[in-house]
Motif scaffolding. Structure first.
Motif, short mmCIF file in Angstrom:
data_model
loop_
_atom_site.label_atom_id
_atom_site.label_comp_id
_atom_site.label_asym_id
_atom_site.label_seq_id
_atom_site.Cartn_x
_atom_site.Cartn_y
_atom_site.Cartn_z
N LEU A 108 0.81 -1.22 0.00
CA LEU A 108 0.00 0.00 0.00
C LEU A 108 0.85 1.26 0.00
N GLN A 109 1.87 1.28 0.87
CA GLN A 109 2.72 2.48 1.01
C GLN A 109 4.07 2.07 1.59
N PRO A 110 5.03 1.76 0.76
CA PRO A 110 6.32 1.24 1.23
C PRO A 110 7.06 2.15 2.21
N ASP A 111 6.90 3.46 2.05
CA ASP A 111 7.65 4.39 2.89
C ASP A 111 6.90 4.82 4.15
N ALA A 112 5.77 4.19 4.43
CA ALA A 112 4.98 4.58 5.61
C ALA A 112 5.81 4.45 6.88
N LEU A 113 5.71 5.47 7.74
CA LEU A 113 6.45 5.49 9.02
C LEU A 113 7.93 5.19 8.81
N ASN A 114 8.50 5.82 7.78
CA ASN A 114 9.93 5.68 7.48
C ASN A 114 10.35 4.22 7.27
N GLY A 115 9.51 3.49 6.53
CA GLY A 115 9.87 2.11 6.20
C GLY A 115 9.75 1.14 7.36
N ALA A 116 8.92 1.46 8.35
CA ALA A 116 8.81 0.62 9.55
C ALA A 116 8.33 -0.79 9.25
N ALA A 117 7.55 -0.96 8.19
CA ALA A 117 7.06 -2.30 7.86
C ALA A 117 8.21 -3.23 7.48
N TYR A 118 9.20 -2.69 6.77
CA TYR A 118 10.37 -3.51 6.39
C TYR A 118 11.16 -3.92 7.64
N THR A 119 11.39 -2.96 8.53
CA THR A 119 12.13 -3.28 9.76
C THR A 119 11.37 -4.30 10.60
N SER A 120 10.07 -4.11 10.73
CA SER A 120 9.26 -5.03 11.53
C SER A 120 9.21 -6.42 10.91
N LEU A 121 9.08 -6.46 9.59
CA LEU A 121 9.06 -7.75 8.90
C LEU A 121 10.41 -8.45 9.03
N GLY A 122 11.49 -7.68 8.90
CA GLY A 122 12.82 -8.24 9.06
C GLY A 122 13.03 -8.83 10.44
N SER A 123 12.49 -8.15 11.46
CA SER A 123 12.64 -8.64 12.83
C SER A 123 11.92 -9.97 13.01
N LEU A 124 10.80 -10.14 12.33
CA LEU A 124 10.09 -11.42 12.41
C LEU A 124 10.91 -12.53 11.75
N TYR A 125 11.49 -12.24 10.60
CA TYR A 125 12.21 -13.26 9.85
C TYR A 125 13.38 -13.86 10.63
N TYR A 126 14.04 -13.06 11.49
CA TYR A 126 15.17 -13.65 12.22
C TYR A 126 14.79 -14.18 13.59
N GLN A 127 13.60 -13.81 14.09
CA GLN A 127 13.20 -14.27 15.41
C GLN A 127 12.25 -15.46 15.40
N VAL A 128 11.52 -15.62 14.30
CA VAL A 128 10.57 -16.73 14.18
C VAL A 128 11.32 -17.98 13.71
N PRO A 129 10.99 -19.16 14.25
CA PRO A 129 11.65 -20.39 13.79
C PRO A 129 11.44 -20.61 12.28
N GLY A 130 12.39 -21.29 11.69
CA GLY A 130 12.29 -21.59 10.26
C GLY A 130 11.41 -22.80 9.99
N TRP A 131 11.36 -23.19 8.71
CA TRP A 131 10.58 -24.34 8.29
C TRP A 131 11.08 -25.60 9.02
N PRO A 132 10.21 -26.52 9.42
CA PRO A 132 8.78 -26.61 9.12
C PRO A 132 7.87 -25.96 10.16
#
Length: 212
Positions: A108-132
Protein backbone atom coordinates in the motif's frame (compact mmCIF):
# COMPACT_ATOMS: atom_id res chain seq x y z
CA UNK A 1 -20.87 35.21 -8.19
CA UNK A 2 -23.23 33.09 -6.08
CA UNK A 3 -22.07 29.93 -7.87
CA UNK A 4 -18.43 30.81 -7.22
CA UNK A 5 -19.18 31.44 -3.54
CA UNK A 6 -20.88 28.05 -3.23
CA UNK A 7 -17.87 26.36 -4.84
CA UNK A 8 -15.47 28.15 -2.48
CA UNK A 9 -17.53 27.15 0.53
CA UNK A 10 -17.55 23.56 -0.68
CA UNK A 11 -13.76 23.60 -1.01
CA UNK A 12 -13.33 25.12 2.44
CA UNK A 13 -15.68 22.56 3.97
CA UNK A 14 -13.79 19.73 2.29
CA UNK A 15 -10.44 21.05 3.50
CA UNK A 16 -11.67 21.46 7.06
CA UNK A 17 -13.15 17.96 7.00
CA UNK A 18 -9.89 16.50 5.68
CA UNK A 19 -7.92 18.32 8.38
CA UNK A 20 -10.14 16.88 11.11
CA UNK A 21 -9.80 13.41 9.60
CA UNK A 22 -6.00 13.72 9.55
CA UNK A 23 -6.01 14.97 13.14
CA UNK A 24 -8.17 12.03 14.22
CA UNK A 25 -5.88 9.58 12.44
CA UNK A 26 -2.76 11.06 14.06
CA UNK A 27 -4.43 10.99 17.48
CA UNK A 28 -5.58 7.39 17.08
CA UNK A 29 -2.14 6.27 15.92
CA UNK A 30 -0.38 8.05 18.77
CA UNK A 31 -2.79 6.41 21.19
CA UNK A 32 -1.82 2.94 19.95
CA UNK A 33 1.90 3.81 20.11
CA UNK A 34 1.60 5.19 23.64
CA UNK A 35 -0.40 2.24 24.98
CA UNK A 36 1.97 -0.24 23.32
CA UNK A 37 5.00 1.38 25.00
CA UNK A 38 3.23 1.52 28.36
CA UNK A 39 2.36 -2.20 28.21
CA UNK A 40 5.70 -3.34 26.82
CA UNK A 41 7.96 -1.37 29.12
CA UNK A 42 5.95 -0.36 32.20
CA UNK A 43 3.36 -3.09 32.81
CA UNK A 44 3.91 -6.02 35.16
CA UNK A 45 4.79 -9.25 33.36
CA UNK A 46 1.72 -11.06 34.73
CA UNK A 47 -0.56 -8.42 33.19
CA UNK A 48 1.11 -7.95 29.79
CA UNK A 49 -0.65 -10.75 27.90
CA UNK A 50 -4.15 -9.60 28.82
CA UNK A 51 -3.29 -5.96 28.14
CA UNK A 52 -1.82 -6.69 24.71
CA UNK A 53 -4.79 -8.86 23.79
CA UNK A 54 -7.13 -5.95 24.53
CA UNK A 55 -4.90 -3.59 22.53
CA UNK A 56 -4.99 -5.96 19.55
CA UNK A 57 -8.78 -5.62 19.51
CA UNK A 58 -8.55 -1.83 19.43
CA UNK A 59 -5.81 -1.86 16.78
CA UNK A 60 -7.86 -4.16 14.57
CA UNK A 61 -10.85 -1.79 14.76
CA UNK A 62 -8.70 1.23 13.96
CA UNK A 63 -7.06 -0.55 11.02
CA UNK A 64 -10.51 -1.28 9.59
CA UNK A 65 -11.66 2.30 10.21
CA UNK A 66 -8.67 4.12 8.73
CA UNK A 67 -7.52 1.57 6.13
CA UNK A 68 -4.04 3.06 5.93
CA UNK A 69 -0.51 1.65 6.04
CA UNK A 70 0.47 3.13 9.44
CA UNK A 71 -2.41 1.35 11.18
CA UNK A 72 -1.59 -1.93 9.44
CA UNK A 73 1.99 -1.55 10.67
CA UNK A 74 0.94 -0.87 14.23
CA UNK A 75 -1.56 -3.68 14.35
CA UNK A 76 1.27 -5.93 13.16
CA UNK A 77 3.68 -4.57 15.79
CA UNK A 78 1.15 -5.09 18.56
CA UNK A 79 0.34 -8.63 17.40
CA UNK A 80 4.01 -9.61 17.12
CA UNK A 81 4.82 -8.13 20.55
CA UNK A 82 1.88 -10.03 22.03
CA UNK A 83 3.21 -13.20 20.42
CA UNK A 84 6.55 -12.64 22.13
CA UNK A 85 4.81 -12.31 25.49
CA UNK A 86 2.54 -15.30 24.90
CA UNK A 87 5.33 -17.53 23.60
CA UNK A 88 5.16 -21.10 22.38
CA UNK A 89 3.54 -22.49 19.26
CA UNK A 90 0.29 -20.78 20.21
CA UNK A 91 1.91 -17.46 19.29
CA UNK A 92 2.68 -18.53 15.73
CA UNK A 93 -0.74 -17.55 14.38
CA UNK A 94 -0.19 -14.02 15.67
CA UNK A 95 3.20 -13.60 13.99
CA UNK A 96 1.82 -15.01 10.74
CA UNK A 97 -0.99 -12.46 10.93
CA UNK A 98 1.54 -9.72 11.67
CA UNK A 99 3.61 -10.78 8.66
CA UNK A 100 0.59 -10.39 6.38
CA UNK A 101 -0.16 -6.96 7.81
CA UNK A 102 3.40 -5.76 7.18
CA UNK A 103 3.28 -7.10 3.63
CA UNK A 104 -0.06 -5.38 3.02
CA UNK A 105 1.39 -2.13 4.32
CA UNK A 106 4.39 -2.39 2.00
CA UNK A 107 2.11 -3.01 -0.98
CA UNK A 108 0.00 0.00 0.00
CA UNK A 109 2.72 2.48 1.01
CA UNK A 110 6.32 1.24 1.23
CA UNK A 111 7.65 4.39 2.89
CA UNK A 112 4.98 4.58 5.61
CA UNK A 113 6.45 5.49 9.02
CA UNK A 114 9.93 5.68 7.48
CA UNK A 115 9.87 2.11 6.20
CA UNK A 116 8.81 0.62 9.55
CA UNK A 117 7.06 -2.30 7.86
CA UNK A 118 10.37 -3.51 6.39
CA UNK A 119 12.13 -3.28 9.76
CA UNK A 120 9.26 -5.03 11.53
CA UNK A 121 9.06 -7.75 8.90
CA UNK A 122 12.82 -8.24 9.06
CA UNK A 123 12.64 -8.64 12.83
CA UNK A 124 10.09 -11.42 12.41
CA UNK A 125 12.21 -13.26 9.85
CA UNK A 126 15.17 -13.65 12.22
CA UNK A 127 13.20 -14.27 15.41
CA UNK A 128 10.57 -16.73 14.18
CA UNK A 129 11.65 -20.39 13.79
CA UNK A 130 12.29 -21.59 10.26
CA UNK A 131 10.58 -24.34 8.29
CA UNK A 132 8.78 -26.61 9.12
CA UNK A 133 7.63 -24.78 12.26
CA UNK A 134 7.55 -21.21 10.99
CA UNK A 135 8.66 -18.87 8.20
CA UNK A 136 11.96 -17.70 9.71
CA UNK A 137 14.66 -16.91 7.16
CA UNK A 138 17.93 -15.15 8.03
CA UNK A 139 18.61 -14.13 4.42
CA UNK A 140 15.21 -12.45 4.11
CA UNK A 141 15.71 -10.87 7.52
CA UNK A 142 18.91 -9.20 6.33
CA UNK A 143 17.20 -8.01 3.14
CA UNK A 144 14.21 -6.51 4.94
CA UNK A 145 16.27 -4.90 7.71
CA UNK A 146 18.60 -3.23 5.22
CA UNK A 147 15.57 -1.99 3.29
CA UNK A 148 14.22 -0.50 6.52
CA UNK A 149 17.56 1.21 7.10
CA UNK A 150 17.47 2.68 3.60
CA UNK A 151 14.30 4.55 4.59
CA UNK A 152 15.43 5.42 8.12
CA UNK A 153 19.24 5.25 8.34
CA UNK A 154 19.47 7.11 11.66
CA UNK A 155 16.39 5.69 13.41
CA UNK A 156 16.52 3.98 16.78
CA UNK A 157 14.33 1.03 15.77
CA UNK A 158 15.89 0.41 12.37
CA UNK A 159 19.41 0.37 13.85
CA UNK A 160 18.44 -1.57 16.97
CA UNK A 161 16.81 -4.43 15.08
CA UNK A 162 19.64 -4.60 12.55
CA UNK A 163 22.15 -4.66 15.40
CA UNK A 164 20.17 -7.34 17.24
CA UNK A 165 20.02 -9.40 14.04
CA UNK A 166 23.80 -9.09 13.61
CA UNK A 167 24.25 -10.15 17.24
CA UNK A 168 22.05 -13.18 16.54
CA UNK A 169 24.27 -13.95 13.53
CA UNK A 170 27.41 -13.63 15.69
CA UNK A 171 28.64 -10.68 13.61
CA UNK A 172 29.70 -8.90 16.77
CA UNK A 173 31.77 -6.02 15.39
CA UNK A 174 29.03 -4.98 12.98
CA UNK A 175 26.47 -5.39 15.73
CA UNK A 176 28.39 -2.96 17.95
CA UNK A 177 28.37 -0.33 15.20
CA UNK A 178 24.64 -0.64 14.58
CA UNK A 179 23.70 -0.68 18.27
CA UNK A 180 25.88 2.32 19.06
CA UNK A 181 24.14 4.15 16.24
CA UNK A 182 20.76 3.18 17.70
CA UNK A 183 21.78 4.72 21.02
CA UNK A 184 22.72 7.96 19.26
CA UNK A 185 19.42 8.19 17.37
CA UNK A 186 17.48 11.46 17.74
CA UNK A 187 14.63 11.53 20.23
CA UNK A 188 11.09 11.13 18.91
CA UNK A 189 8.71 13.75 20.33
CA UNK A 190 5.77 12.10 22.03
CA UNK A 191 7.49 8.71 22.08
CA UNK A 192 9.57 9.20 25.22
CA UNK A 193 8.58 5.89 26.87
CA UNK A 194 9.26 3.94 23.68
CA UNK A 195 12.64 5.63 23.23
CA UNK A 196 13.67 4.93 26.84
CA UNK A 197 12.65 1.28 26.57
CA UNK A 198 14.37 0.78 23.24
CA UNK A 199 17.56 2.42 24.46
CA UNK A 200 17.61 0.02 27.41
CA UNK A 201 17.25 -2.91 24.99
CA UNK A 202 19.97 -1.52 22.72
CA UNK A 203 22.30 -1.02 25.70
CA UNK A 204 21.77 -4.63 26.84
CA UNK A 205 22.39 -5.96 23.32
CA UNK A 206 25.48 -3.74 22.95
CA UNK A 207 26.93 -5.13 26.19
CA UNK A 208 26.51 -8.68 24.85
CA UNK A 209 28.15 -7.78 21.53
CA UNK A 210 31.09 -6.05 23.23
CA UNK A 211 31.84 -9.14 25.31
CA UNK A 212 32.84 -10.86 22.09
Amino acid sequence: MKTLLIKLLAIITFCVGASFAMADEASDLHGLQTRWAEIKYNTAAAEKEKAFLALIGDAEKLSAAHQSAPFLIWEGIIRSTYAGVKGGLGALDQVKHAKKLFEQSIALQPDALNGAAYTSLGSLYYQVPGWPVGFGDDKKANEMLLKGLSYNPDGIDSNYFYGDYLLDQKQYKKAVVALEKALKAPARPGRESADAGRRAEASAALAKAQKH
